[in-house]
Design an enzyme around this catalytic site. Sequence first.
Site, PDB file in Angstrom:
ATOM      1  N   ASP A   1      23.163  47.457  42.350  1.00 34.19           N
ATOM      2  CA  ASP A   1      23.526  48.723  42.806  1.00 34.19           C
ATOM      3  C   ASP A   1      22.620  50.010  42.001  1.00 34.19           C
ATOM      4  O   ASP A   1      22.857  50.214  40.994  1.00 34.19           O
ATOM      5  CB  ASP A   1      25.141  49.286  42.382  1.00 34.19           C
ATOM      6  CG  ASP A   1      25.789  49.753  43.593  1.00 34.19           C
ATOM      7  OD1 ASP A   1      24.771  50.460  44.678  1.00 34.19           O
ATOM      8  OD2 ASP A   1      26.958  49.706  43.934  1.00 34.19           O
TER       9      ASP A   1
ATOM     10  N   CYS B   1      38.967  46.859  32.426  1.00 32.80           N
ATOM     11  CA  CYS B   1      37.542  45.943  32.138  1.00 32.80           C
ATOM     12  C   CYS B   1      36.530  47.007  31.237  1.00 32.80           C
ATOM     13  O   CYS B   1      36.471  48.132  31.620  1.00 32.80           O
ATOM     14  CB  CYS B   1      36.831  45.822  33.537  1.00 32.80           C
ATOM     15  SG  CYS B   1      37.856  45.007  34.764  1.00 32.80           S
TER      16      CYS B   1
ATOM     17  N   CYS C   1      33.577  49.001  33.165  1.00 33.57           N
ATOM     18  CA  CYS C   1      34.084  49.585  34.171  1.00 33.57           C
ATOM     19  C   CYS C   1      32.942  50.485  34.688  1.00 33.57           C
ATOM     20  O   CYS C   1      32.722  51.446  33.928  1.00 33.57           O
ATOM     21  CB  CYS C   1      35.461  50.162  33.953  1.00 33.57           C
ATOM     22  SG  CYS C   1      36.128  51.297  35.388  1.00 33.57           S
TER      23      CYS C   1
ATOM     24  N   ARG D   1      28.604  56.453  51.427  1.00 36.23           N
ATOM     25  CA  ARG D   1      27.352  56.161  50.962  1.00 36.23           C
ATOM     26  C   ARG D   1      26.523  55.796  52.002  1.00 36.23           C
ATOM     27  O   ARG D   1      25.409  55.715  52.340  1.00 36.23           O
ATOM     28  CB  ARG D   1      27.224  55.325  49.783  1.00 36.23           C
ATOM     29  CG  ARG D   1      26.066  54.592  49.132  1.00 36.23           C
ATOM     30  CD  ARG D   1      25.094  55.923  48.725  1.00 36.23           C
ATOM     31  NE  ARG D   1      23.698  55.420  48.667  1.00 36.23           N
ATOM     32  CZ  ARG D   1      22.745  55.137  49.608  1.00 36.23           C
ATOM     33  NH1 ARG D   1      23.128  55.146  50.836  1.00 36.23           N
ATOM     34  NH2 ARG D   1      21.628  54.805  49.507  1.00 36.23           N
TER      35      ARG D   1
HETATM   36  C1  LIG Z   1      29.741  48.579  47.938  1.00 36.48           C
HETATM   37  C2  LIG Z   1      30.104  49.696  48.513  1.00 36.48           C
HETATM   38  C3  LIG Z   1      30.252  49.598  49.833  1.00 36.48           C
HETATM   39  C4  LIG Z   1      30.589  48.253  50.712  1.00 36.48           C
HETATM   40  O1  LIG Z   1      29.555  47.703  50.722  1.00 36.48           O
HETATM   41  P1  LIG Z   1      29.342  46.255  51.280  1.00 36.48           P
HETATM   42  O2  LIG Z   1      28.052  45.935  51.228  1.00 36.48           O
HETATM   43  O3  LIG Z   1      29.545  46.699  52.848  1.00 36.48           O
HETATM   44  O4  LIG Z   1      30.368  45.388  50.967  1.00 36.48           O
HETATM   45  C5  LIG Z   1      30.565  50.634  50.640  1.00 36.48           C
HETATM   46  N1  LIG Z   1      30.616  52.023  49.740  1.00 36.48           N
HETATM   47  C6  LIG Z   1      30.182  52.240  48.754  1.00 36.48           C
HETATM   48  C7  LIG Z   1      30.063  53.394  47.877  1.00 36.48           C
HETATM   49  C8  LIG Z   1      29.891  50.967  47.996  1.00 36.48           C
HETATM   50  O5  LIG Z   1      29.802  51.214  46.598  1.00 36.48           O
END
Ligand SMILES: *Cc1c(COP(=O)(O)O)cnc(C)c1O
Length: 448
Positions: free
Chosen positions: A334, A133, A136, A116
């Site tokens: 997120d 969980c 999840c 990502r």
């Molecule tokens: C959370 C996540 C990461 C890591 O993110 P950081 O902010 O660097 O901890 C990497 N790839 C994906 C798909 C994620 O959801």
Amino acid sequence: MAKREFPSRRAPIFSSIPDEKWNDWRWQLSRRLNSIEEIEQVFPLTESEKRALSASHLFRVDITPYFISLINPQDPDDPIRKQVIPTESELAIFSGMMSDSLSEDAHSPVPGLVHRYPDRALMLVTTQCASYCRYCTRSRIVGDPTAQFSRAEFEMQLDYLRNTPQVRDVILSGGDPLTLAPRLLEELIARIREIEHIEIIRIGSRVPVFLPMRITDQLTDMMAKYHPIWMNIHVNHPNEITQELALAADRLTRAGIPLGNQSVLLAGVNDCVHVQRQLVHDLVRIRVRPYYLYQCDLVAGAGHFRTPVSKGIEIIEGLRGHTSGYAIPTFVVDAPGGGGKIPLAPNYLLSQSEHKVILRNYEGYITTYQEPQTYQSHDEMTCSFCRNKRDETGQEGLFGLLSGQADTIVPENWHALHQRSQAIPTELFTPRTSVNVRNCLPILPKIC
Ligand SMILES: *Cc1c(COP(=O)(O)O)cnc(C)c1O
């Protein structure tokens, strides 16, 4: 006030189990509880819990004897109980609900690998966990004992990493990587470590919380061979911090593995600034640094756990300034649809003018900061770091605007939509360079 002792608990039905068995992670995994009959030997279930446990298509239930022992048998609203025992609310549909709310599948170049962000990739190495969980975010793939990643899929993941030099940070997740067979886990870590451009390996695991006995000296000795390894654990409530977890965290940090914590903001579990303060204080006592506090994802089964986003901001407001900076996680949403993690915080910047910013502190005290009159920005032409910067083409976003790589970020078809007047020459409102939101490639000014 005296320091609170961390508890160590065993539900009465496990009181006659010899310590060698209780402290054996394989015993704990093989004795996990999942049926109404088994769980009711520990505490009586509510009607809603029983109906959920009898439902078809229920997301997998399995709870280690260790973890179920932390539940107060008299309290139907126990914060640990809510995380692992389903209720009927889990079966409810809600507006905005998705099965893959982070669009991880769309960011999967090969099965089980999510790429990502520019320089880091997530490797889903197993679908299994020590316990499950209820909220999840990967319930679409997790828990199914017949859906495991194959050798061939691991090879494809490793090939992708080898062929993608901008990835410098690999996160092992799942499922829970620490439930993998020890030899397979070591093989994966060793194979990733062989890749020249991978600088750090991270493990995301709730095993220290569900199954702290898995953190043996043998495991930490193995991991220490492949440094730098970092680990994020997943604790949501201070009741999860026990003597056993403290010991596991101690073994991991002594082996040189820095520990962070990612928690999820959950209604009825930890949506309270006092619970959160206790949680982060107890975490730093066991040398775990709070890392992220996640807004609950829009995932099927988790609707009843969701809080308004404002709750997370209120919690950060109640932490920043009030307690150690080390103890404060970043609150993130997120973004649904694969937008990635978006940090949110209370506003501390109240206003600004050319030479002054107006700020407020955690107490509401308002102050000014005088900006420099003669700031000279550092020189990109002479800075060796600027010259050697990694290629992030197409993912610069707002930073691209600030650093001059683009002048605008424009939604697709924006230009066409706004060319309503024939009288104005296009050049006057077409920017010099621009980033198309859909494919993030510079588009050249169009001449009518
Ligand atoms: C959370 C996540 C990461 C890591 O993110 P950081 O902010 O660097 O901890 C990497 N790839 C994906 C798909 C994620 O959801």
